[in-house]
Design a protein around this motif. Structure first.
Motif, short mmCIF file in Angstrom:
data_model
loop_
_atom_site.label_atom_id
_atom_site.label_comp_id
_atom_site.label_asym_id
_atom_site.label_seq_id
_atom_site.Cartn_x
_atom_site.Cartn_y
_atom_site.Cartn_z
N GLU A 226 0.86 -1.10 -0.03
CA GLU A 226 -0.10 0.05 -0.02
C GLU A 226 0.89 1.18 0.16
O GLU A 226 0.59 2.29 -0.74
N ILE A 227 2.01 1.26 0.75
CA ILE A 227 2.90 2.47 0.61
C ILE A 227 3.32 2.61 -0.73
O ILE A 227 3.41 3.72 -1.15
N LYS A 228 3.76 1.68 -1.26
CA LYS A 228 4.28 1.67 -2.59
C LYS A 228 3.14 2.25 -3.81
O LYS A 228 3.48 3.09 -4.59
N ARG A 229 1.95 1.42 -3.46
CA ARG A 229 0.99 1.85 -4.58
C ARG A 229 0.39 3.42 -4.19
O ARG A 229 0.67 4.26 -5.24
N GLN A 230 0.52 3.95 -2.95
CA GLN A 230 0.20 5.50 -2.75
C GLN A 230 1.49 6.28 -3.32
O GLN A 230 1.12 7.46 -3.83
N GLY A 237 1.40 12.83 -9.66
CA GLY A 237 0.52 13.92 -9.17
C GLY A 237 -0.84 13.87 -9.08
O GLY A 237 -1.71 14.73 -9.01
N LYS A 238 -1.33 12.46 -8.85
CA LYS A 238 -2.79 12.19 -8.52
C LYS A 238 -3.00 12.12 -7.08
O LYS A 238 -2.05 12.38 -6.30
N ARG A 239 -4.34 12.08 -6.65
CA ARG A 239 -4.61 11.99 -5.46
C ARG A 239 -4.91 10.48 -4.72
O ARG A 239 -5.47 9.97 -5.79
N VAL A 240 -4.80 10.33 -3.73
CA VAL A 240 -4.94 8.96 -3.07
C VAL A 240 -6.55 9.22 -2.66
O VAL A 240 -7.13 10.30 -1.86
N ILE A 241 -7.46 8.09 -2.81
CA ILE A 241 -8.68 8.34 -2.56
C ILE A 241 -9.01 7.76 -1.26
O ILE A 241 -8.41 6.51 -1.05
N GLN A 242 -9.68 8.30 -0.21
CA GLN A 242 -9.76 7.79 0.89
C GLN A 242 -11.12 6.59 0.75
O GLN A 242 -12.01 6.74 0.41
N GLU A 243 -10.32 5.11 1.07
CA GLU A 243 -11.15 3.99 1.00
C GLU A 243 -10.88 2.91 1.85
O GLU A 243 -9.82 2.91 2.37
#
Ligand code: ADP
Ligand code: ZN
Ligand code: MG
Length: 493
Positions: A226-230, A237-243
Protein backbone atom coordinates in the motif's frame (compact mmCIF):
# COMPACT_ATOMS: atom_id res chain seq x y z
CA UNK A 1 9.94 15.54 -4.20
CA UNK A 2 8.64 12.13 -3.22
CA UNK A 3 11.76 11.56 -1.13
CA UNK A 4 10.17 13.58 1.62
CA UNK A 5 7.00 11.46 1.70
CA UNK A 6 6.79 9.56 4.97
CA UNK A 7 4.51 6.59 5.64
CA UNK A 8 2.20 6.75 8.64
CA UNK A 9 0.29 3.79 9.97
CA UNK A 10 -2.44 3.41 12.56
CA UNK A 11 -3.87 0.03 13.54
CA UNK A 12 -7.33 -1.12 14.52
CA UNK A 13 -7.11 -4.53 16.14
CA UNK A 14 -10.02 -6.77 17.09
CA UNK A 15 -9.47 -9.55 19.61
CA UNK A 16 -11.89 -12.30 20.59
CA UNK A 17 -11.75 -12.67 24.35
CA UNK A 18 -11.60 -16.18 25.79
CA UNK A 19 -14.55 -15.82 28.13
CA UNK A 20 -16.71 -18.82 29.03
CA UNK A 21 -19.89 -17.30 27.64
CA UNK A 22 -20.88 -14.72 25.05
CA UNK A 23 -20.98 -10.97 25.59
CA UNK A 24 -24.67 -10.52 26.40
CA UNK A 25 -26.10 -14.01 26.88
CA UNK A 26 -25.14 -17.32 28.46
CA UNK A 27 -24.35 -19.17 25.22
CA UNK A 28 -20.92 -20.83 25.27
CA UNK A 29 -18.08 -18.90 23.68
CA UNK A 30 -16.41 -21.79 21.93
CA UNK A 31 -14.15 -20.80 19.03
CA UNK A 32 -13.56 -24.46 18.17
CA UNK A 33 -17.21 -25.39 17.71
CA UNK A 34 -17.46 -27.28 14.43
CA UNK A 35 -21.22 -27.57 14.12
CA UNK A 36 -22.90 -24.39 12.81
CA UNK A 37 -25.66 -22.57 14.68
CA UNK A 38 -25.42 -24.61 17.84
CA UNK A 39 -24.32 -21.94 20.35
CA UNK A 40 -27.24 -19.62 19.82
CA UNK A 41 -30.22 -18.32 21.80
CA UNK A 42 -32.93 -15.64 21.40
CA UNK A 43 -30.59 -12.96 22.82
CA UNK A 44 -27.68 -13.42 20.41
CA UNK A 45 -30.15 -14.07 17.57
CA UNK A 46 -31.75 -10.70 18.25
CA UNK A 47 -35.31 -11.87 18.81
CA UNK A 48 -37.77 -9.14 19.82
CA UNK A 49 -38.28 -8.48 23.50
CA UNK A 50 -35.10 -10.08 24.83
CA UNK A 51 -32.72 -8.26 27.17
CA UNK A 52 -28.92 -8.46 27.02
CA UNK A 53 -26.84 -8.84 30.21
CA UNK A 54 -23.23 -7.58 30.36
CA UNK A 55 -20.56 -10.27 30.67
CA UNK A 56 -18.45 -9.27 33.69
CA UNK A 57 -15.54 -11.45 32.68
CA UNK A 58 -15.26 -9.65 29.33
CA UNK A 59 -15.27 -6.24 31.00
CA UNK A 60 -12.61 -7.39 33.45
CA UNK A 61 -10.38 -8.80 30.73
CA UNK A 62 -10.65 -5.65 28.61
CA UNK A 63 -9.73 -3.45 31.56
CA UNK A 64 -6.84 -5.78 32.30
CA UNK A 65 -5.49 -5.15 28.81
CA UNK A 66 -6.03 -1.42 29.30
CA UNK A 67 -4.06 -1.44 32.54
CA UNK A 68 -1.26 -3.48 30.95
CA UNK A 69 -1.09 -0.95 28.12
CA UNK A 70 -0.91 2.09 30.39
CA UNK A 71 -4.42 3.34 29.61
CA UNK A 72 -6.70 5.56 31.62
CA UNK A 73 -9.65 3.48 32.71
CA UNK A 74 -13.00 5.25 32.48
CA UNK A 75 -14.72 5.41 35.85
CA UNK A 76 -18.04 5.74 34.02
CA UNK A 77 -18.51 3.91 30.78
CA UNK A 78 -21.38 2.57 28.71
CA UNK A 79 -22.38 0.75 25.57
CA UNK A 80 -23.71 2.25 22.36
CA UNK A 81 -25.72 0.95 19.45
CA UNK A 82 -24.06 0.90 16.05
CA UNK A 83 -26.69 0.35 13.37
CA UNK A 84 -25.99 -1.19 10.01
CA UNK A 85 -27.38 -3.97 7.92
CA UNK A 86 -25.47 -7.11 7.07
CA UNK A 87 -26.64 -10.74 6.87
CA UNK A 88 -24.24 -11.86 9.65
CA UNK A 89 -25.66 -9.29 12.09
CA UNK A 90 -28.96 -10.67 13.38
CA UNK A 91 -30.11 -7.63 15.37
CA UNK A 92 -29.46 -5.13 12.57
CA UNK A 93 -27.16 -3.34 15.01
CA UNK A 94 -24.03 -4.17 16.95
CA UNK A 95 -23.62 -3.29 20.61
CA UNK A 96 -20.32 -1.45 20.83
CA UNK A 97 -18.77 1.50 22.64
CA UNK A 98 -18.50 4.81 20.87
CA UNK A 99 -18.81 7.73 23.28
CA UNK A 100 -17.00 6.44 26.38
CA UNK A 101 -14.72 3.46 25.72
CA UNK A 102 -13.51 1.47 28.73
CA UNK A 103 -9.86 2.41 28.21
CA UNK A 104 -8.22 5.46 26.65
CA UNK A 105 -4.86 7.16 26.11
CA UNK A 106 -2.43 4.32 26.64
CA UNK A 107 0.74 3.33 24.91
CA UNK A 108 2.93 0.39 24.02
CA UNK A 109 6.67 0.80 23.50
CA UNK A 110 8.05 -0.59 20.25
CA UNK A 111 11.74 -0.12 19.49
CA UNK A 112 11.90 2.21 22.46
CA UNK A 113 9.23 4.53 20.98
CA UNK A 114 5.83 5.03 22.54
CA UNK A 115 3.07 4.03 20.15
CA UNK A 116 0.02 5.74 21.57
CA UNK A 117 -3.18 3.80 22.03
CA UNK A 118 -6.23 5.95 21.44
CA UNK A 119 -8.72 3.58 22.99
CA UNK A 120 -9.70 0.04 23.81
CA UNK A 121 -13.38 -0.74 23.82
CA UNK A 122 -15.64 -3.74 24.07
CA UNK A 123 -18.21 -4.92 21.55
CA UNK A 124 -19.76 -8.10 20.20
CA UNK A 125 -18.62 -10.15 17.23
CA UNK A 126 -20.79 -10.88 14.20
CA UNK A 127 -21.77 -14.25 12.79
CA UNK A 128 -19.83 -15.77 9.95
CA UNK A 129 -20.80 -16.10 6.30
CA UNK A 130 -19.75 -19.22 4.46
CA UNK A 131 -19.81 -18.82 0.70
CA UNK A 132 -20.39 -22.02 -1.18
CA UNK A 133 -19.63 -21.84 -4.87
CA UNK A 134 -20.68 -25.46 -5.26
CA UNK A 135 -24.25 -24.79 -4.17
CA UNK A 136 -24.15 -21.22 -5.45
CA UNK A 137 -25.32 -19.79 -2.13
CA UNK A 138 -24.09 -18.22 1.08
CA UNK A 139 -24.67 -19.84 4.46
CA UNK A 140 -24.59 -18.08 7.78
CA UNK A 141 -23.26 -19.49 11.04
CA UNK A 142 -24.25 -17.57 14.18
CA UNK A 143 -22.02 -19.40 16.66
CA UNK A 144 -19.69 -16.41 16.66
CA UNK A 145 -22.49 -13.83 16.88
CA UNK A 146 -22.25 -12.11 20.26
CA UNK A 147 -18.77 -13.35 21.17
CA UNK A 148 -16.94 -10.67 23.22
CA UNK A 149 -14.74 -8.64 20.94
CA UNK A 150 -12.20 -6.16 22.22
CA UNK A 151 -11.12 -3.43 19.83
CA UNK A 152 -7.87 -1.54 20.22
CA UNK A 153 -7.22 1.59 18.15
CA UNK A 154 -3.77 3.14 17.94
CA UNK A 155 -2.93 6.72 17.09
CA UNK A 156 -1.17 7.09 13.72
CA UNK A 157 2.29 6.67 15.28
CA UNK A 158 3.79 3.76 13.40
CA UNK A 159 6.34 4.54 10.72
CA UNK A 160 6.86 1.37 8.75
CA UNK A 161 5.28 -1.93 7.77
CA UNK A 162 7.82 -3.75 9.90
CA UNK A 163 7.04 -1.64 12.93
CA UNK A 164 3.31 -2.30 12.48
CA UNK A 165 4.03 -6.01 12.44
CA UNK A 166 6.15 -5.72 15.57
CA UNK A 167 3.35 -3.86 17.33
CA UNK A 168 0.85 -6.57 16.46
CA UNK A 169 3.23 -9.33 17.54
CA UNK A 170 4.04 -7.68 20.85
CA UNK A 171 0.34 -7.11 21.49
CA UNK A 172 -0.36 -10.78 20.82
CA UNK A 173 2.32 -11.75 23.31
CA UNK A 174 0.89 -9.43 25.96
CA UNK A 175 -2.63 -10.79 25.42
CA UNK A 176 -1.25 -14.30 25.93
CA UNK A 177 0.68 -13.32 29.06
CA UNK A 178 -2.52 -11.77 30.41
CA UNK A 179 -4.44 -14.92 29.50
CA UNK A 180 -7.29 -12.97 27.92
CA UNK A 181 -7.07 -14.47 24.44
CA UNK A 182 -4.97 -16.86 22.46
CA UNK A 183 -5.02 -14.14 19.79
CA UNK A 184 -4.22 -16.52 16.98
CA UNK A 185 -4.42 -14.53 13.74
CA UNK A 186 -4.86 -17.57 11.51
CA UNK A 187 -7.95 -18.52 13.53
CA UNK A 188 -9.37 -15.02 13.38
CA UNK A 189 -8.99 -14.56 17.14
CA UNK A 190 -6.94 -11.45 16.42
CA UNK A 191 -7.79 -9.36 13.34
CA UNK A 192 -5.67 -6.45 12.25
CA UNK A 193 -6.77 -3.58 10.05
CA UNK A 194 -4.13 -1.11 8.99
CA UNK A 195 -4.61 2.54 8.05
CA UNK A 196 -1.88 3.79 5.78
CA UNK A 197 -1.09 7.24 4.46
CA UNK A 198 1.83 9.08 2.97
CA UNK A 199 2.55 12.65 3.88
CA UNK A 200 5.31 15.18 3.75
CA UNK A 201 7.33 15.49 6.93
CA UNK A 202 5.07 16.31 9.83
CA UNK A 203 1.81 16.27 7.89
CA UNK A 204 -0.64 13.42 7.47
CA UNK A 205 -1.95 12.43 4.07
CA UNK A 206 -5.20 10.78 3.03
CA UNK A 207 -5.47 7.37 4.64
CA UNK A 208 -6.50 4.06 3.17
CA UNK A 209 -7.75 1.24 5.36
CA UNK A 210 -6.57 -2.30 4.59
CA UNK A 211 -8.64 -5.30 5.60
CA UNK A 212 -8.16 -9.08 5.25
CA UNK A 213 -4.73 -9.11 6.86
CA UNK A 214 -4.91 -12.65 8.20
CA UNK A 215 -1.34 -13.20 9.36
CA UNK A 216 1.61 -11.16 10.61
CA UNK A 217 3.23 -11.67 7.25
CA UNK A 218 0.16 -10.23 5.53
CA UNK A 219 0.21 -7.23 7.86
CA UNK A 220 3.73 -6.41 6.78
CA UNK A 221 3.35 -7.27 3.09
CA UNK A 222 -0.03 -5.55 2.76
CA UNK A 223 1.22 -2.31 4.27
CA UNK A 224 4.40 -2.42 2.17
CA UNK A 225 2.32 -2.84 -0.95
CA UNK A 226 0.00 0.00 0.00
CA UNK A 227 2.89 2.37 0.71
CA UNK A 228 4.29 1.62 -2.72
CA UNK A 229 0.90 2.02 -4.43
CA UNK A 230 0.24 5.38 -2.80
CA UNK A 231 3.73 6.60 -3.56
CA UNK A 232 3.22 5.86 -7.24
CA UNK A 233 -0.11 7.72 -7.24
CA UNK A 234 1.37 10.76 -5.53
CA UNK A 235 4.50 10.71 -7.66
CA UNK A 236 2.37 10.90 -10.77
CA UNK A 237 0.64 13.97 -9.38
CA UNK A 238 -2.68 12.27 -8.59
CA UNK A 239 -4.53 12.05 -5.30
CA UNK A 240 -5.13 9.09 -3.04
CA UNK A 241 -8.82 8.32 -2.50
CA UNK A 242 -9.91 7.63 1.07
CA UNK A 243 -11.28 4.11 0.91
CA UNK A 244 -11.20 0.59 2.28
CA UNK A 245 -9.10 -1.91 0.38
CA UNK A 246 -8.78 -5.67 0.86
CA UNK A 247 -5.45 -7.50 0.86
CA UNK A 248 -5.33 -10.38 -1.59
CA UNK A 249 -2.79 -12.74 -0.08
CA UNK A 250 -2.32 -14.81 -3.24
CA UNK A 251 -1.98 -11.97 -5.73
CA UNK A 252 -0.18 -9.80 -3.16
CA UNK A 253 -2.19 -6.70 -4.05
CA UNK A 254 -4.80 -4.55 -2.31
CA UNK A 255 -8.13 -4.10 -4.06
CA UNK A 256 -10.73 -1.44 -3.55
CA UNK A 257 -13.71 -2.66 -1.51
CA UNK A 258 -15.67 0.46 -0.71
CA UNK A 259 -15.29 4.15 -0.14
CA UNK A 260 -15.11 5.37 3.40
CA UNK A 261 -18.09 5.36 5.72
CA UNK A 262 -18.45 7.91 8.52
CA UNK A 263 -19.49 7.62 12.15
CA UNK A 264 -22.82 9.32 11.39
CA UNK A 265 -23.59 6.54 8.91
CA UNK A 266 -23.95 4.23 11.91
CA UNK A 267 -26.40 6.43 13.86
CA UNK A 268 -24.68 5.72 17.18
CA UNK A 269 -26.75 6.22 20.32
CA UNK A 270 -26.51 4.93 23.91
CA UNK A 271 -27.72 1.36 24.19
CA UNK A 272 -31.05 1.67 26.04
CA UNK A 273 -31.18 -1.98 27.14
CA UNK A 274 -27.96 -1.87 29.18
CA UNK A 275 -27.09 0.01 32.37
CA UNK A 276 -24.00 2.24 32.46
CA UNK A 277 -20.82 0.81 33.99
CA UNK A 278 -19.15 2.20 37.09
CA UNK A 279 -15.57 1.20 37.60
CA UNK A 280 -14.58 1.82 41.22
CA UNK A 281 -11.10 2.02 42.65
CA UNK A 282 -11.34 -1.20 44.67
CA UNK A 283 -12.31 -3.14 41.55
CA UNK A 284 -9.50 -1.52 39.59
CA UNK A 285 -6.98 -2.24 42.33
CA UNK A 286 -8.00 -5.89 42.20
CA UNK A 287 -7.32 -5.99 38.47
CA UNK A 288 -3.96 -4.25 38.83
CA UNK A 289 -2.92 -6.88 41.36
CA UNK A 290 -3.65 -9.59 38.80
CA UNK A 291 -1.32 -8.23 36.11
CA UNK A 292 1.54 -10.71 35.74
CA UNK A 293 5.07 -9.91 34.71
CA UNK A 294 4.77 -8.71 31.09
CA UNK A 295 7.07 -9.59 28.17
CA UNK A 296 9.14 -6.39 28.30
CA UNK A 297 9.75 -6.69 32.04
CA UNK A 298 10.65 -10.32 31.55
CA UNK A 299 13.21 -9.44 28.87
CA UNK A 300 14.84 -6.96 31.20
CA UNK A 301 14.86 -9.37 34.12
CA UNK A 302 16.36 -12.16 32.02
CA UNK A 303 19.13 -9.79 30.94
CA UNK A 304 19.80 -9.00 34.62
CA UNK A 305 19.57 -12.51 35.99
CA UNK A 306 21.02 -14.73 33.29
CA UNK A 307 23.96 -14.12 31.04
CA UNK A 308 22.22 -15.16 27.84
CA UNK A 309 22.20 -13.74 24.34
CA UNK A 310 19.33 -11.52 23.16
CA UNK A 311 18.31 -14.28 20.81
CA UNK A 312 18.04 -16.88 23.55
CA UNK A 313 16.13 -14.47 25.77
CA UNK A 314 13.67 -13.74 22.98
CA UNK A 315 12.89 -17.43 22.58
CA UNK A 316 12.25 -17.74 26.30
CA UNK A 317 10.05 -14.62 26.35
CA UNK A 318 8.05 -15.59 23.25
CA UNK A 319 7.65 -19.14 24.50
CA UNK A 320 6.46 -18.36 28.00
CA UNK A 321 6.22 -21.96 29.19
CA UNK A 322 9.70 -22.78 27.96
CA UNK A 323 11.04 -19.67 29.70
CA UNK A 324 9.41 -20.75 32.93
CA UNK A 325 10.85 -24.23 32.57
CA UNK A 326 14.30 -22.73 32.08
CA UNK A 327 13.91 -20.61 35.21
CA UNK A 328 12.91 -23.64 37.29
CA UNK A 329 15.93 -25.57 36.04
CA UNK A 330 18.27 -22.71 36.91
CA UNK A 331 16.71 -22.33 40.32
CA UNK A 332 17.24 -26.07 40.98
CA UNK A 333 20.82 -25.77 39.84
CA UNK A 334 21.40 -22.79 42.09
CA UNK A 335 20.14 -24.84 45.01
CA UNK A 336 22.41 -27.65 43.94
CA UNK A 337 25.38 -25.30 43.84
CA UNK A 338 24.54 -24.09 47.33
CA UNK A 339 23.75 -27.52 48.71
CA UNK A 340 25.77 -28.68 51.65
CA UNK A 341 27.05 -31.79 49.94
CA UNK A 342 28.97 -29.70 47.51
CA UNK A 343 32.38 -29.15 49.00
CA UNK A 344 33.73 -26.83 46.35
CA UNK A 345 32.55 -23.30 45.74
CA UNK A 346 31.63 -22.37 42.18
CA UNK A 347 32.85 -19.03 40.89
CA UNK A 348 30.47 -16.61 39.18
CA UNK A 349 32.02 -17.57 35.89
CA UNK A 350 31.39 -21.26 36.49
CA UNK A 351 27.79 -20.55 37.48
CA UNK A 352 27.29 -18.67 34.23
CA UNK A 353 28.66 -21.66 32.39
CA UNK A 354 26.11 -23.84 34.12
CA UNK A 355 23.25 -21.52 33.10
CA UNK A 356 24.50 -21.39 29.53
CA UNK A 357 24.71 -25.17 29.44
CA UNK A 358 21.09 -25.41 30.64
CA UNK A 359 19.94 -22.91 28.06
CA UNK A 360 21.75 -24.75 25.26
CA UNK A 361 20.20 -28.08 26.14
CA UNK A 362 16.73 -26.60 26.65
CA UNK A 363 16.75 -24.72 23.35
CA UNK A 364 17.90 -27.74 21.36
CA UNK A 365 17.32 -31.24 22.74
CA UNK A 366 14.57 -30.43 25.22
CA UNK A 367 12.61 -28.29 22.80
CA UNK A 368 12.77 -31.06 20.22
CA UNK A 369 11.37 -33.50 22.78
CA UNK A 370 8.62 -31.07 23.77
CA UNK A 371 7.57 -30.85 20.13
CA UNK A 372 7.64 -34.62 19.85
CA UNK A 373 5.33 -34.96 22.87
CA UNK A 374 3.03 -32.28 21.50
CA UNK A 375 2.72 -34.01 18.14
CA UNK A 376 2.02 -37.42 19.66
CA UNK A 377 -0.21 -35.96 22.37
CA UNK A 378 1.78 -37.65 25.13
CA UNK A 379 2.43 -36.12 28.53
CA UNK A 380 5.82 -34.53 28.88
CA UNK A 381 7.51 -36.44 31.67
CA UNK A 382 10.82 -34.67 32.18
CA UNK A 383 10.49 -32.51 35.29
CA UNK A 384 12.68 -29.42 35.74
CA UNK A 385 14.17 -31.11 38.85
CA UNK A 386 15.31 -34.13 36.87
CA UNK A 387 16.49 -31.97 34.02
CA UNK A 388 18.59 -29.88 36.40
CA UNK A 389 20.18 -33.03 37.75
CA UNK A 390 20.89 -34.10 34.19
CA UNK A 391 22.62 -30.77 33.46
CA UNK A 392 24.66 -31.08 36.65
CA UNK A 393 25.87 -34.50 35.54
CA UNK A 394 27.02 -33.17 32.20
CA UNK A 395 28.64 -30.20 33.87
CA UNK A 396 30.61 -32.42 36.24
CA UNK A 397 31.65 -34.68 33.39
CA UNK A 398 29.89 -37.66 34.93
CA UNK A 399 28.32 -38.37 31.56
CA UNK A 400 29.65 -37.56 28.11
CA UNK A 401 27.52 -35.69 25.59
CA UNK A 402 27.00 -38.99 23.81
CA UNK A 403 25.68 -40.74 26.89
CA UNK A 404 23.66 -37.61 27.65
CA UNK A 405 21.59 -38.21 24.52
CA UNK A 406 20.80 -41.76 25.63
CA UNK A 407 19.91 -40.62 29.14
CA UNK A 408 17.66 -37.82 27.91
CA UNK A 409 15.83 -40.13 25.54
CA UNK A 410 15.19 -42.50 28.46
CA UNK A 411 14.06 -39.62 30.69
CA UNK A 412 11.62 -38.66 27.97
CA UNK A 413 10.25 -42.18 27.72
CA UNK A 414 9.93 -43.04 31.39
CA UNK A 415 10.20 -39.80 33.36
CA UNK A 416 12.84 -41.45 35.54
CA UNK A 417 15.60 -39.39 37.12
CA UNK A 418 18.97 -39.46 35.36
CA UNK A 419 20.99 -41.06 38.19
CA UNK A 420 18.60 -44.01 38.19
CA UNK A 421 18.92 -44.33 34.45
CA UNK A 422 22.70 -44.39 34.31
CA UNK A 423 22.80 -46.94 37.12
CA UNK A 424 20.16 -49.18 35.63
CA UNK A 425 21.57 -49.03 32.11
CA UNK A 426 25.16 -49.40 33.21
CA UNK A 427 26.07 -46.02 31.79
CA UNK A 428 28.22 -44.99 34.72
CA UNK A 429 31.58 -43.61 33.65
CA UNK A 430 34.71 -45.64 34.18
CA UNK A 431 36.35 -43.88 37.11
CA UNK A 432 39.25 -46.28 37.62
CA UNK A 433 42.30 -44.67 36.02
CA UNK A 434 44.26 -47.92 35.72
CA UNK A 435 41.40 -49.39 33.75
CA UNK A 436 41.38 -46.41 31.38
CA UNK A 437 45.15 -46.72 31.02
CA UNK A 438 44.82 -50.36 30.11
CA UNK A 439 42.29 -49.49 27.41
CA UNK A 440 44.49 -46.62 26.18
CA UNK A 441 47.42 -49.00 25.70
CA UNK A 442 45.20 -51.34 23.70
CA UNK A 443 44.08 -48.48 21.46
CA UNK A 444 47.66 -47.32 20.93
CA UNK A 445 48.93 -50.76 20.02
CA UNK A 446 46.45 -51.16 17.18
CA UNK A 447 46.74 -47.58 15.85
CA UNK A 448 50.44 -47.18 15.18
CA UNK A 449 49.89 -44.81 12.26
CA UNK A 450 48.04 -42.36 14.48
CA UNK A 451 50.76 -42.65 17.12
CA UNK A 452 53.43 -41.71 14.56
CA UNK A 453 51.31 -38.79 13.36
CA UNK A 454 50.95 -37.62 16.93
CA UNK A 455 54.72 -37.80 17.44
CA UNK A 456 55.26 -35.73 14.31
CA UNK A 457 53.02 -33.05 15.77
CA UNK A 458 49.61 -33.67 14.24
CA UNK A 459 47.10 -32.72 16.91
CA UNK A 460 44.24 -34.31 14.99
CA UNK A 461 45.86 -37.68 15.65
CA UNK A 462 45.19 -37.29 19.37
CA UNK A 463 41.56 -36.45 18.64
CA UNK A 464 41.37 -39.63 16.61
CA UNK A 465 42.78 -41.72 19.45
CA UNK A 466 40.38 -40.12 21.94
CA UNK A 467 37.56 -40.98 19.56
CA UNK A 468 38.71 -44.59 19.44
CA UNK A 469 38.82 -44.77 23.21
CA UNK A 470 35.33 -43.27 23.49
CA UNK A 471 34.08 -45.76 20.97
CA UNK A 472 35.63 -48.70 22.77
CA UNK A 473 34.06 -47.65 26.06
CA UNK A 474 30.76 -46.70 24.39
CA UNK A 475 31.26 -43.18 25.63
CA UNK A 476 31.67 -44.20 29.24
CA UNK A 477 34.79 -42.23 29.84
CA UNK A 478 35.11 -38.54 30.39
CA UNK A 479 36.69 -37.04 27.23
CA UNK A 480 39.03 -34.82 29.24
CA UNK A 481 40.16 -37.80 31.28
CA UNK A 482 40.62 -39.83 28.11
CA UNK A 483 42.83 -37.10 26.64
CA UNK A 484 44.94 -36.81 29.81
CA UNK A 485 45.46 -40.55 30.11
CA UNK A 486 46.27 -40.98 26.42
CA UNK A 487 48.84 -38.19 26.49
CA UNK A 488 50.47 -39.72 29.53
CA UNK A 489 50.57 -43.21 28.06
CA UNK A 490 51.90 -41.90 24.74
CA UNK A 491 54.77 -40.21 26.56
CA UNK A 492 55.80 -43.41 28.27
CA UNK A 493 55.24 -45.53 25.21
P1 ADP B 1 -11.93 7.39 11.24
O1 ADP B 1 -12.65 8.58 11.69
O2 ADP B 1 -11.74 7.31 9.77
O3 ADP B 1 -12.43 6.13 11.84
P2 ADP B 1 -9.95 7.52 13.23
O4 ADP B 1 -9.41 8.83 13.62
O5 ADP B 1 -10.94 6.86 14.11
O6 ADP B 1 -10.46 7.61 11.75
O7 ADP B 1 -8.72 6.54 13.06
C1 ADP B 1 -8.87 5.23 12.64
C2 ADP B 1 -7.50 4.64 12.53
O8 ADP B 1 -6.79 5.27 11.48
C3 ADP B 1 -6.64 4.84 13.75
O9 ADP B 1 -5.89 3.66 13.98
C4 ADP B 1 -5.73 5.97 13.40
O10 ADP B 1 -4.50 5.89 14.04
C5 ADP B 1 -5.56 5.79 11.92
N1 ADP B 1 -5.29 7.01 11.19
C6 ADP B 1 -5.93 8.20 11.30
N2 ADP B 1 -5.43 9.08 10.45
C7 ADP B 1 -4.44 8.45 9.78
C8 ADP B 1 -3.53 8.83 8.75
N3 ADP B 1 -3.55 10.03 8.20
N4 ADP B 1 -2.65 7.91 8.31
C9 ADP B 1 -2.62 6.70 8.82
N5 ADP B 1 -3.44 6.29 9.78
C10 ADP B 1 -4.35 7.15 10.25
ZN1 ZN C 1 -26.92 -16.51 22.97
MG1 MG D 1 -12.88 5.65 13.86
Amino acid sequence: MSDTLQPTIGLEIHVELNTRSKMFCSCPNDPNEQHPNINVCPVCMGHPGVLPVINKEAVRKTIKVGVALNCQISTHSRFDRKSYFYPDLPKGYQISQFYIPLCQNGYLRINGRKIRIKEIHLEEDTGRLVHSSKDNCSLVDFNRAGVPLMELVTEPDLKSAKEARQFAQELQLILRYLGVSNADMEKGQMRVEANVSLGKEGRLGTKVEIKNLNSFRSVERGIEYEIKRQKEILDSGKRVIQETRGWDEKQEVTESQREKEYAHDYRYFPEPDLPPLHIDSVYLKGIKAEIPELPEERRKRFVREYALSQKEIEVFVKNKDLGEYFEKVVSELRDWVKSVERKIQLSQKEQKKLIKLSSNYILTDLQALLKKAEVSGEDFLITPENFAEFIAMIYEGRISSRIAKVVLEEMFKTGADPSHIIEEKGLIQIQDISEIEKLAREIISVNQKAVEDYRSGKTTALQFLIGQLMKKTKGKVNPQKAADVLKRVLQKY
